[in-house]
Design an enzyme around this catalytic site. Structure first.
Site, PDB file in Angstrom:
ATOM      1  CG  ASP A   1      10.443   5.214  -2.963  1.00 59.59           C
ATOM      2  OD1 ASP A   1      10.900   6.281  -2.534  1.00 59.59           O
ATOM      3  OD2 ASP A   1      11.051   4.130  -2.910  1.00 59.59           O
TER       4      ASP A   1
ATOM      5  CG  ASP B   1       8.688   4.112   0.133  1.00 58.40           C
ATOM      6  OD1 ASP B   1       8.998   5.308   0.044  1.00 58.40           O
ATOM      7  OD2 ASP B   1       9.335   3.200  -0.410  1.00 58.40           O
TER       8      ASP B   1
ATOM      9  CG  ASP C   1      11.500  -0.493  -2.348  1.00 57.23           C
ATOM     10  OD1 ASP C   1      11.490   0.736  -2.123  1.00 57.23           O
ATOM     11  OD2 ASP C   1      12.547  -1.140  -2.529  1.00 57.23           O
TER      12      ASP C   1
END
Length: 324
Positions: free
Chosen positions: A13, A215, A211
């Site tokens: 990410d 996600d 995080d």
């Protein structure tokens, strides 16, 4: 640990993972008074826990602007947020969302949008009663270790990709800086899992590092979900591995540790199996017909203990594993 040892693809990410997760508003353009624009924008954003929303609220605080209450707050994952402030409908979000809502954006700011995106800025648009009133450009610094960690993963033969909800230009900007060629941009939270599934369909064993709340679907779908300890509680809950140290090197070290553990398991299986394959027949008296030898039960017990002790001692060598 076994799955982590088998991964062939590592997907990162962007916000809060490759970047520091401390975005800041660096520029803004508006058609109304600066104070009014920031007031409406931040009054809605204060109802969100997203790092970009936090950046907007912090910016309003620096400008000493008192925020108002927001009712009918609604968050649209991957798109933006909307609510009622002073009886007006405030919509805050991405360019694509504004396009789908048919909220026109002035032509004279399109060039500025391209410039900001090329510089890696994330852009948030704001509308009052479906009339565009301005936008902010937000920057988030890269983690200093990002490029080095990605370089090492590639060196070990991994496929490395970037998965982001950002538009193509800023996603490409960050990917280029850290050396990632595979870029999946403008991906909604629900669709992030589909990207992981597509890679799995190509016979890839995928580790996803993230995080945030956005996600979570990808973390849950990946063969190994890895969350940073600085992230959200739900991301950590849905992950297989949680990195407590806020450093991407720890992700690389987790993979190296999984390799070291699996090597020890294979070594222990090999030696224990080989040792017992020879030792047990002797203890059963296989040599007796040939030379009359029978293994003393005390020696057999000691030999069996040595088998267990040797496995434990070999495993304890893992204590010498060092983070690099």
């Amino acid at each position: 640990l076994q799955k982590l040892n088998e991964i062939t693809s590592v997907i990162f990410d962007k916000t809060g993972t490759l970047t520091m997760g401390k975005p800041q508003v660096v520029e803004f353009i508006c058609l109304v008074k600066d104070e009014d624009f920031i007031y409406y924008l931040a009054s809605v954003e204060q109802g969100s826990e997203h790092p970009l929303s936090e950046a907007v609220v912090n910016f309003a605080s620096l400008q000493n602007i008192q925020l108002g209450s927001c009712s009918d707050l609604e968050t649209i994952p991957g798109e933006g947020i909307q609510g009622q402030v002073r009886g007006k409908q405030i919509i805050v979000g991405s360019f694509n969302w504004f396009t789908r809502l048919k909220i026109p954006i002035p032509n004279d700011v399109n060039e500025k949008i391209k410039v900001w995106e090329a510089e890696g800025k994330t852009i948030i648009h704001t509308a009052v009663d479906k009339a565009w009133i301005g936008m902010v450009g937000i920057e988030d610094a890269l983690r200093k270790e990002s490029a080095n960690v990605i370089k090492k993963f590639k060196k070990y033969g991994m496929q490395v990709g970037l998965l982001s909800g950002d538009s193509a230009a800023p996603a490409e900007y960050f990917a280029k800086k850290v050396g990632i060629e595979k870029i999946y941009s403008e991906v909604l939270p629900g669709d992030k899992a589909k990207v992981i599934e597509k890679l799995q369909g190509e016979e890839e064993t995928v580790a996803m590092i993230g995080d945030g709340v956005n996600d979570v679907p990808a973390l849950a779908t990946a063969d190994v979900g890895i969350a940073l300890g600085s992230g959200t509680d739900v991301a950590m809950e849905m992950s297989d591995v949680v990195i407590l140290r806020n450093d991407l090197h720890s992700v690389l070290n987790a993979w190296k540790l999984s390799q070291a553990v699996m090597r020890k398991i294979k070594q222990n299986l090999f030696w224990a199996f080989s040792y017992n394959m020879f030792g047990i027949p002797i203890a059963m008296g296989i040599l007796y017909p040939f030379n009359g030898y029978l293994l003393n039960p005390m020696l057999a017990g000691a030999a069996m203990a040595f088998s267990s002790v040797s496995v434990v001692m070999n495993t304890l060598l893992l204590r010498k594993f060092k983070d690099k």
